[in-house]
Design a protein around this motif. Sequence first.
Motif, PDB file in Angstrom:
ATOM      1  N   PRO A 173       0.832  -1.211   0.000  1.00 14.90           N
ATOM      2  CA  PRO A 173       0.000   0.000   0.000  1.00 14.90           C
ATOM      3  C   PRO A 173       0.868   1.263   0.000  1.00 14.90           C
ATOM      4  O   PRO A 173       1.964   1.272   0.566  1.00 14.90           O
ATOM      5  CB  PRO A 173      -0.803  -0.118   1.304  1.00 14.90           C
ATOM      6  N   PRO A 174       0.393   2.345  -0.643  1.00 14.15           N
ATOM      7  CA  PRO A 174       1.196   3.566  -0.761  1.00 14.15           C
ATOM      8  C   PRO A 174       1.743   4.083   0.576  1.00 14.15           C
ATOM      9  O   PRO A 174       2.893   4.537   0.639  1.00 14.15           O
ATOM     10  CB  PRO A 174       0.218   4.566  -1.388  1.00 14.15           C
ATOM     11  N   ALA A 175       0.945   4.006   1.625  1.00 14.35           N
ATOM     12  CA  ALA A 175       1.381   4.552   2.904  1.00 14.35           C
ATOM     13  C   ALA A 175       2.552   3.786   3.513  1.00 14.35           C
ATOM     14  O   ALA A 175       3.248   4.309   4.388  1.00 14.35           O
ATOM     15  CB  ALA A 175       0.207   4.563   3.887  1.00 14.35           C
ATOM     16  N   GLU A 176       2.787   2.557   3.063  1.00 16.19           N
ATOM     17  CA  GLU A 176       3.848   1.735   3.651  1.00 16.19           C
ATOM     18  C   GLU A 176       5.089   1.635   2.767  1.00 16.19           C
ATOM     19  O   GLU A 176       6.077   0.999   3.156  1.00 16.19           O
ATOM     20  CB  GLU A 176       3.300   0.317   3.903  1.00 16.19           C
ATOM     21  N   ARG A 177       5.084   2.272   1.622  1.00 18.43           N
ATOM     22  CA  ARG A 177       6.158   2.055   0.655  1.00 18.43           C
ATOM     23  C   ARG A 177       7.494   2.650   1.098  1.00 18.43           C
ATOM     24  O   ARG A 177       8.550   2.052   0.882  1.00 18.43           O
ATOM     25  CB  ARG A 177       5.744   2.607  -0.714  1.00 18.43           C
ATOM     26  N   ALA A 178       7.465   3.808   1.706  1.00 16.97           N
ATOM     27  CA  ALA A 178       8.721   4.428   2.143  1.00 16.97           C
ATOM     28  C   ALA A 178       9.431   3.546   3.166  1.00 16.97           C
ATOM     29  O   ALA A 178      10.655   3.342   3.096  1.00 16.97           O
ATOM     30  CB  ALA A 178       8.449   5.811   2.722  1.00 16.97           C
ATOM     31  N   ALA A 179       8.663   2.995   4.099  1.00 10.32           N
ATOM     32  CA  ALA A 179       9.258   2.129   5.123  1.00 10.32           C
ATOM     33  C   ALA A 179       9.799   0.845   4.499  1.00 10.32           C
ATOM     34  O   ALA A 179      10.882   0.361   4.876  1.00 10.32           O
ATOM     35  CB  ALA A 179       8.203   1.799   6.188  1.00 10.32           C
ATOM     36  N   ARG A 180       9.096   0.292   3.542  1.00 11.20           N
ATOM     37  CA  ARG A 180       9.560  -0.933   2.894  1.00 11.20           C
ATOM     38  C   ARG A 180      10.826  -0.666   2.077  1.00 11.20           C
ATOM     39  O   ARG A 180      11.720  -1.505   2.016  1.00 11.20           O
ATOM     40  CB  ARG A 180       8.470  -1.487   1.978  1.00 11.20           C
ATOM     41  N   ARG A 181      10.902   0.486   1.437  1.00  3.79           N
ATOM     42  CA  ARG A 181      12.111   0.808   0.679  1.00  3.79           C
ATOM     43  C   ARG A 181      13.319   0.934   1.604  1.00  3.79           C
ATOM     44  O   ARG A 181      14.415   0.471   1.273  1.00  3.79           O
ATOM     45  CB  ARG A 181      11.919   2.111  -0.106  1.00  3.79           C
ATOM     46  N   ALA A 182      13.101   1.554   2.740  1.00  3.18           N
ATOM     47  CA  ALA A 182      14.192   1.682   3.712  1.00  3.18           C
ATOM     48  C   ALA A 182      14.631   0.306   4.200  1.00  3.18           C
ATOM     49  O   ALA A 182      15.833   0.036   4.363  1.00  3.18           O
ATOM     50  CB  ALA A 182      13.741   2.555   4.877  1.00  3.18           C
ATOM     51  N   GLU A 183      13.676  -0.570   4.409  1.00  4.32           N
ATOM     52  CA  GLU A 183      14.014  -1.926   4.834  1.00  4.32           C
ATOM     53  C   GLU A 183      14.774  -2.662   3.734  1.00  4.32           C
ATOM     54  O   GLU A 183      15.761  -3.363   3.998  1.00  4.32           O
ATOM     55  CB  GLU A 183      12.740  -2.689   5.187  1.00  4.32           C
ATOM     56  N   ALA A 184      14.322  -2.506   2.483  1.00  8.23           N
ATOM     57  CA  ALA A 184      14.974  -3.181   1.363  1.00  8.23           C
ATOM     58  C   ALA A 184      16.430  -2.770   1.231  1.00  8.23           C
ATOM     59  O   ALA A 184      17.300  -3.589   0.898  1.00  8.23           O
ATOM     60  CB  ALA A 184      14.228  -2.874   0.060  1.00  8.23           C
ATOM     61  N   ALA A 185      16.722  -1.509   1.500  1.00  7.61           N
ATOM     62  CA  ALA A 185      18.090  -1.011   1.370  1.00  7.61           C
ATOM     63  C   ALA A 185      19.049  -1.685   2.341  1.00  7.61           C
ATOM     64  O   ALA A 185      20.267  -1.698   2.107  1.00  7.61           O
ATOM     65  CB  ALA A 185      18.107   0.502   1.564  1.00  7.61           C
ATOM     66  N   ALA A 186      18.500  -2.248   3.413  1.00  3.12           N
ATOM     67  CA  ALA A 186      19.351  -2.879   4.422  1.00  3.12           C
ATOM     68  C   ALA A 186      19.451  -4.392   4.244  1.00  3.12           C
ATOM     69  O   ALA A 186      20.156  -5.054   5.017  1.00  3.12           O
ATOM     70  CB  ALA A 186      18.804  -2.551   5.809  1.00  3.12           C
ATOM     71  N   LEU A 187      18.774  -4.936   3.255  1.00  2.09           N
ATOM     72  CA  LEU A 187      18.759  -6.389   3.042  1.00  2.09           C
ATOM     73  C   LEU A 187      19.781  -6.803   1.987  1.00  2.09           C
ATOM     74  O   LEU A 187      20.184  -5.991   1.152  1.00  2.09           O
ATOM     75  CB  LEU A 187      17.363  -6.832   2.590  1.00  2.09           C
ATOM     76  N   PRO A 188      20.186  -8.077   1.991  1.00  2.00           N
ATOM     77  CA  PRO A 188      20.995  -8.587   0.882  1.00  2.00           C
ATOM     78  C   PRO A 188      20.219  -8.384  -0.421  1.00  2.00           C
ATOM     79  O   PRO A 188      19.001  -8.591  -0.463  1.00  2.00           O
ATOM     80  CB  PRO A 188      21.159 -10.076   1.194  1.00  2.00           C
ATOM     81  N   ALA A 189      20.911  -7.976  -1.471  1.00  4.25           N
ATOM     82  CA  ALA A 189      20.239  -7.639  -2.723  1.00  4.25           C
ATOM     83  C   ALA A 189      20.502  -8.683  -3.799  1.00  4.25           C
ATOM     84  O   ALA A 189      21.625  -9.177  -3.930  1.00  4.25           O
ATOM     85  CB  ALA A 189      20.692  -6.264  -3.213  1.00  4.25           C
ATOM     86  N   VAL A 190      19.467  -9.002  -4.553  1.00  2.00           N
ATOM     87  CA  VAL A 190      19.571  -9.891  -5.715  1.00  2.00           C
ATOM     88  C   VAL A 190      19.131  -9.102  -6.935  1.00  2.00           C
ATOM     89  O   VAL A 190      18.021  -8.559  -6.975  1.00  2.00           O
ATOM     90  CB  VAL A 190      18.681 -11.143  -5.544  1.00  2.00           C
ATOM     91  N   ARG A 191      20.003  -9.028  -7.936  1.00  2.00           N
ATOM     92  CA  ARG A 191      19.658  -8.322  -9.174  1.00  2.00           C
ATOM     93  C   ARG A 191      18.868  -9.249 -10.088  1.00  2.00           C
ATOM     94  O   ARG A 191      19.240 -10.398 -10.287  1.00  2.00           O
ATOM     95  CB  ARG A 191      20.916  -7.818  -9.874  1.00  2.00           C
ATOM     96  N   ILE A 192      17.801  -8.726 -10.638  1.00  2.00           N
ATOM     97  CA  ILE A 192      16.933  -9.515 -11.497  1.00  2.00           C
ATOM     98  C   ILE A 192      17.040  -9.021 -12.942  1.00  2.00           C
ATOM     99  O   ILE A 192      17.483  -7.900 -13.203  1.00  2.00           O
ATOM    100  CB  ILE A 192      15.467  -9.447 -11.033  1.00  2.00           C
ATOM    101  N   GLY A 193      16.624  -9.868 -13.888  1.00  2.00           N
ATOM    102  CA  GLY A 193      16.609  -9.504 -15.295  1.00  2.00           C
ATOM    103  C   GLY A 193      15.234  -9.074 -15.750  1.00  2.00           C
ATOM    104  O   GLY A 193      14.251  -9.132 -14.996  1.00  2.00           O
ATOM    105  N   PRO A 194      15.110  -8.654 -17.018  1.00  2.00           N
ATOM    106  CA  PRO A 194      13.816  -8.186 -17.543  1.00  2.00           C
ATOM    107  C   PRO A 194      12.705  -9.238 -17.460  1.00  2.00           C
ATOM    108  O   PRO A 194      11.557  -8.902 -17.170  1.00  2.00           O
ATOM    109  CB  PRO A 194      14.140  -7.842 -19.001  1.00  2.00           C
ATOM    110  N   VAL A 195      13.019 -10.499 -17.725  1.00  2.00           N
ATOM    111  CA  VAL A 195      11.991 -11.539 -17.665  1.00  2.00           C
ATOM    112  C   VAL A 195      11.580 -11.799 -16.215  1.00  2.00           C
ATOM    113  O   VAL A 195      10.399 -12.043 -15.931  1.00  2.00           O
ATOM    114  CB  VAL A 195      12.467 -12.819 -18.364  1.00  2.00           C
ATOM    115  N   ASP A 196      12.528 -11.743 -15.291  1.00  2.00           N
ATOM    116  CA  ASP A 196      12.175 -11.870 -13.868  1.00  2.00           C
ATOM    117  C   ASP A 196      11.185 -10.777 -13.469  1.00  2.00           C
ATOM    118  O   ASP A 196      10.240 -11.023 -12.714  1.00  2.00           O
ATOM    119  CB  ASP A 196      13.426 -11.748 -12.990  1.00  2.00           C
ATOM    120  N   LEU A 197      11.415  -9.566 -13.985  1.00  2.00           N
ATOM    121  CA  LEU A 197      10.505  -8.456 -13.680  1.00  2.00           C
ATOM    122  C   LEU A 197       9.108  -8.742 -14.217  1.00  2.00           C
ATOM    123  O   LEU A 197       8.103  -8.428 -13.559  1.00  2.00           O
ATOM    124  CB  LEU A 197      11.049  -7.158 -14.281  1.00  2.00           C
TER     125      LEU A 197
END
Length: 488
Positions: free
Chosen positions: A89-113
Amino acid sequence: MALFTLLPPKAHASHHLLLSPPHFPISRRNAIGFQKTHLLPLNPLYHSNSLASAVPMPVSTPPSARPGGAVRSSLIDPDGGALVDVVVPPAERAARRAEAAALPAVRIGPVDLEWIHVVSEGWASPLRGFMREKEYLQSLHFNSLRLPDGSIVNMSLPIVLAINDADKEAIGDATDVALVRPGGDFVAILRRIEVYKHNKEERIARTWGTTAPGLPYVEKVISPAGNWLVGGDLEVLEPIKYNDGLDHYRLSPRELRKEFDRRQADAVFAFQLRNPVHNGHALLMNDTRKRLLEMGYKNPVLLLHPLGGFTKEDDVPLSVRMEQHSKVLEDGVLDPETTIVAIFPSPMHYAGPTEVQWHAKARINAGANFYIVGRDPAGMGHPTEKRDLYDPDHGKKVLSMAPGLEKLNILPFRVAAYDTVEKKMAFFDPSRAQDFLFISGTKMRTYARNGESPPDGFMCPGGWKVLVSYYESLQCEETGKHSVAMSV
């Protein structure tokens, strides 16, 4: 609820497929004694299907005569009972983005998207993310998933995310990971992850029935992918957009259901294609609507639903196809009042009878209760031999028997070809086969590429002009590249 059922052997020398009309309360189990039903005239929509000959049809009340009038087609239940929506939901997106920045990251390709898009909107309901191993094995081996209540939903294609050794090491013991799109932006969080082995050979063999080289999806997505799969529940940080001028066509299952209800549709028949629409397609779609009206429906609506994800290089690009489809409506070949044109965001596998189940299942979730299937659906030529990769009739046969698709009415379509006598596209008449010309997709593209005109009546002029312009632009690009190469 309309169900396909198998008659017992004693009803006929071979098993026939029985389509009960919409909303007729019959189950596979109840149909075992169905040979006692009175023989009635065949449903006219199925008279071209050899599997339906001499099949007993149950008495059914047309929608207009039922209490309360027509039943809204969009009320067909999505798989699992409710549409999945994993967009934050829009109201929770900023908090989720901040959380995502602190997690291990996996890069995806166009088909994964594209697969994230598919899952996030509920096309794969009840799937809520990339498959964990238990779901993957069920999909790969059974083409279906068993839900906690014991019911079965169709899931013929594994929806998985591959990672490499470095990704696996970086993830370590983490329970959640962030998914990063090719441009570098965070797309989603994958929760409660499970990492397991990616046996590519087994996946390819079971999905395509061959490991021959040259399978487009395999070469693009699977072969270069990592040797591990990571599954988990998705939380998508915002709706997936492509900003290509076509996003307004990308209606979600929820949006399509609302549109069907707004138009007061009492039947929705879906037609998938990855090629331009010619007059043979239009003949089929208009004939289907006519026959639904004859069955008692008052307002059947066509969902013209071109596939919008990954396709092989020689297919006509999505933007060109959408422009061509719009000309078909502008020229009056299809009626805009009873047609909805939308993009199905799934990638294309070209996996024949295995993949066509996925195409049908996704339309259930979109609210369609009829699905049109033709010759060699989702098929392609064999990549190394001069033959079709799949039997052209197996797609419709498999669909009529596939687990989890019982509530969907399958409409096998009649073969259309160019009638050289009448000079128009018409249903093929084997009694005068010499009068018909079959124009394949390859032949159509060759006409357009060479600037030749197809026979009059093959495609509406506006639609054909779009194709010719596209291939002329390709030739200009090739000429330009050749001139640059010569100058160098």
